[in-house]
Design a protein around this motif. Structure first.
Motif, PDB file in Angstrom:
ATOM      1  N   GLN A  13       0.845  -1.213   0.000  1.00  0.00           N
ATOM      2  CA  GLN A  13       0.000   0.000   0.000  1.00  0.00           C
ATOM      3  C   GLN A  13       0.872   1.252   0.000  1.00  0.00           C
ATOM      4  O   GLN A  13       0.633   2.185  -0.761  1.00  0.00           O
ATOM      5  N   LEU A  14       1.876   1.272   0.847  1.00  0.00           N
ATOM      6  CA  LEU A  14       2.776   2.424   0.897  1.00  0.00           C
ATOM      7  C   LEU A  14       3.599   2.551  -0.376  1.00  0.00           C
ATOM      8  O   LEU A  14       3.852   3.667  -0.844  1.00  0.00           O
ATOM      9  N   PRO A  19       4.465   7.021  -4.177  1.00  0.00           N
ATOM     10  CA  PRO A  19       4.698   7.554  -5.522  1.00  0.00           C
ATOM     11  C   PRO A  19       3.469   8.257  -6.110  1.00  0.00           C
ATOM     12  O   PRO A  19       3.602   9.270  -6.797  1.00  0.00           O
ATOM     13  N   PHE A  20       2.277   7.740  -5.814  1.00  0.00           N
ATOM     14  CA  PHE A  20       1.058   8.369  -6.314  1.00  0.00           C
ATOM     15  C   PHE A  20       0.964   9.803  -5.810  1.00  0.00           C
ATOM     16  O   PHE A  20       0.743  10.736  -6.579  1.00  0.00           O
ATOM     17  N   SER A  21       1.148   9.981  -4.516  1.00  0.00           N
ATOM     18  CA  SER A  21       1.064  11.323  -3.938  1.00  0.00           C
ATOM     19  C   SER A  21       2.165  12.232  -4.462  1.00  0.00           C
ATOM     20  O   SER A  21       1.925  13.401  -4.751  1.00  0.00           O
ATOM     21  N   LEU A  71       1.640  -0.951  -9.412  1.00  0.00           N
ATOM     22  CA  LEU A  71       1.810  -1.058  -7.962  1.00  0.00           C
ATOM     23  C   LEU A  71       0.476  -1.294  -7.269  1.00  0.00           C
ATOM     24  O   LEU A  71       0.406  -1.995  -6.260  1.00  0.00           O
ATOM     25  N   ASP A  72      -0.592  -0.723  -7.826  1.00  0.00           N
ATOM     26  CA  ASP A  72      -1.926  -0.919  -7.256  1.00  0.00           C
ATOM     27  C   ASP A  72      -2.372  -2.368  -7.434  1.00  0.00           C
ATOM     28  O   ASP A  72      -2.976  -2.958  -6.528  1.00  0.00           O
ATOM     29  N   VAL A  73      -2.065  -2.952  -8.567  1.00  0.00           N
ATOM     30  CA  VAL A  73      -2.392  -4.363  -8.798  1.00  0.00           C
ATOM     31  C   VAL A  73      -1.635  -5.243  -7.805  1.00  0.00           C
ATOM     32  O   VAL A  73      -2.219  -6.153  -7.205  1.00  0.00           O
TER      33      VAL A  73
END
Length: 108
Positions: A13-14, A19-21, A71-73
């Motif tokens: 999750q992190l 990276p998303f943020s 990364l979400d997958v």
């Protein structure tokens, strides 16, 4: 397992959220400033500013989501790891299709 199961997938999750943020926030403000300057800068109407803000958020979110999708997958797979086996153990027959979904996930 107990409460420890609540932390399953936290690392993944992190690895996705950081990276998303970073991508989203580093893209948002420059894009917003550029769009506001294109619609008239300080003299722009409220609707133009609202549209520029919305568009900047859309662009930043799309770039961040596109870049972090793998990364979400991985995060989702890590979080549901083992849940398919417990579904199979609990139900011999399943009318909701959960077993079919789990078999499809396990075969990939």
């Amino acid at each position: 397992q107990g409460y420890r199961v609540l932390w399953t997938g936290m690392g993944a999750q992190l690895a996705r959220d950081v990276p998303f943020s970073a991508i989203c926030w580093s893209t948002l403000e420059p894009t917003r400033r550029k769009l506001i300057s294109l619609v008239g800068g300080d003299d722009a109407s409220i609707l133009s500013i609202l549209g520029a803000n919305f568009s900047a958020g859309f662009v930043a979110g799309t770039l961040a989501a596109g870049a972090t999708c793998p990364l979400d997958v991985a995060k989702t797979r890590r979080q549901i790891e083992g849940s398919c086996q417990s579904i199979e153990d609990d139900y011999e027959t399943d009318t909701d299709g959960n077993l079919e979904v789990c078999h499809n996930l396990d075969s990939k």
